[in-house]
Scaffold this motif. Sequence first.
Motif, short mmCIF file in Angstrom:
data_model
loop_
_atom_site.label_atom_id
_atom_site.label_comp_id
_atom_site.label_asym_id
_atom_site.label_seq_id
_atom_site.Cartn_x
_atom_site.Cartn_y
_atom_site.Cartn_z
N PRO A 192 0.75 -1.17 0.02
CA PRO A 192 -0.01 0.09 0.01
C PRO A 192 0.84 1.13 -0.05
CG PRO A 192 -0.84 -1.63 1.49
CD PRO A 192 0.43 -2.26 0.91
N TYR A 193 0.54 2.09 -0.76
CA TYR A 193 1.35 3.45 -1.07
C TYR A 193 2.40 3.10 -1.72
CZ TYR A 193 -2.21 5.17 2.47
OH TYR A 193 -3.40 5.30 3.23
N GLY A 194 2.86 1.99 -2.01
CA GLY A 194 4.19 1.87 -2.67
C GLY A 194 5.05 1.71 -1.43
N ALA A 195 4.89 1.85 -0.14
CA ALA A 195 5.81 2.07 0.92
C ALA A 195 6.55 0.51 1.44
CB ALA A 195 5.21 2.76 2.12
N ALA A 211 6.18 -12.74 -5.27
CA ALA A 211 6.57 -11.63 -6.10
C ALA A 211 5.75 -10.17 -5.15
CB ALA A 211 6.18 -11.61 -7.44
N ALA A 212 6.19 -8.88 -5.23
CA ALA A 212 5.54 -8.05 -4.73
C ALA A 212 5.76 -6.56 -5.52
CB ALA A 212 6.02 -7.61 -3.35
N GLY A 213 4.86 -5.87 -5.79
CA GLY A 213 5.09 -4.56 -6.54
C GLY A 213 5.36 -3.26 -5.80
N VAL A 214 6.12 -2.67 -6.22
CA VAL A 214 6.32 -1.01 -5.43
C VAL A 214 5.97 -0.06 -6.44
CG1 VAL A 214 8.06 -2.20 -4.14
CG2 VAL A 214 8.68 -0.82 -6.38
N PRO A 263 7.68 12.45 -8.63
CA PRO A 263 7.40 11.46 -7.86
C PRO A 263 5.92 11.35 -7.98
CG PRO A 263 9.41 12.48 -7.09
CD PRO A 263 8.85 13.31 -7.97
N GLU A 264 5.25 10.23 -8.14
CA GLU A 264 3.67 10.16 -8.01
C GLU A 264 3.48 9.70 -6.81
OE1 GLU A 264 4.99 7.56 -10.60
OE2 GLU A 264 4.69 8.76 -12.34
N LYS A 265 2.08 10.25 -6.55
CA LYS A 265 1.44 9.91 -5.08
C LYS A 265 0.63 8.78 -5.49
CE LYS A 265 -2.08 11.79 -1.83
NZ LYS A 265 -2.69 12.93 -1.33
N SER A 266 0.91 7.52 -4.72
CA SER A 266 -0.03 6.28 -4.87
C SER A 266 -0.73 6.01 -3.67
CB SER A 266 1.05 5.20 -4.97
OG SER A 266 1.74 4.96 -3.72
#
Length: 267
Positions: A192-195, A211-214, A263-266
């Motif tokens: 979540p939030y790319g954090a 696997a995990a996405g950032v 930088p994008e806000k996710s």
Amino acid sequence: MSSSYARRIPSPTHRAIVLCYHAVSDDWPSPLAVGVRQLEHQIQALRRRRYRFLTFGELVAQVSSGGPARKIAAITFDDGYESTWTRAQRVLERLGARATVFVPTHFIDSGKPLRWPGIEEWSGTPHEHELRPLTLEQLRALSTAGWEVGSHTVSHPRLPTLADDRLADELARSKAWIEEQLDRPCETLAYPYGAYDERVIAAAEAAGYRAAGVLTGRLPAPRPLAWPRIGVFRVDRGVRFLLKSHPWSVWARSTGAWALLRPEKSS
């Protein structure tokens, strides 16, 4: 960590792209919501560039094992908005593409709108209906249609801020719920939030994710449990999307040689 899931991948992964979407809506002015035609044009653009579409888990596994990374793409949707089923799935089905949806399991079939910092400003507004989450029936239908269903934790917290026991619970309980409800393995995750940080990566591995996405402004070196994704937002139309998804742009963002976008806000 000595695990293979923590290692960096030497393959030319800028040629294998992972896109991260959230909601799909023509009317909701949130930066997270792309329009229906916008989504359709973007997928068509990738098809014209001869990309082959895989799920997120398939793409990470293929590249990590040394398979071809050229001209493969994964489309992912975070948060589990109902529009993933009512709008996005219809577009992708017409275009012959599958995708991956990452869901915070607490909200599925809850009858309550999605709510956390970053989207709660839409509660109580005429656009609140856009916060409706997927139902379990819709999630099962996506899975039956060939979509991959991954975890976005239970409640969508910022994982690096959690104590160890809460972190482990958010990862393990969401994974177990998806596996029980869909009767198939859940091996992928989006933070979540790319954090994330190294402690979060270790916890994800311990929970059994492969696997995990950032999601960050500058793309990190790919690792199975910290795989870079390209955020696609309402502002990313036309040439902007073509530039953002081009392999050389992805490479530039991974090296810091070119600040393509802020930088994008996710979410």
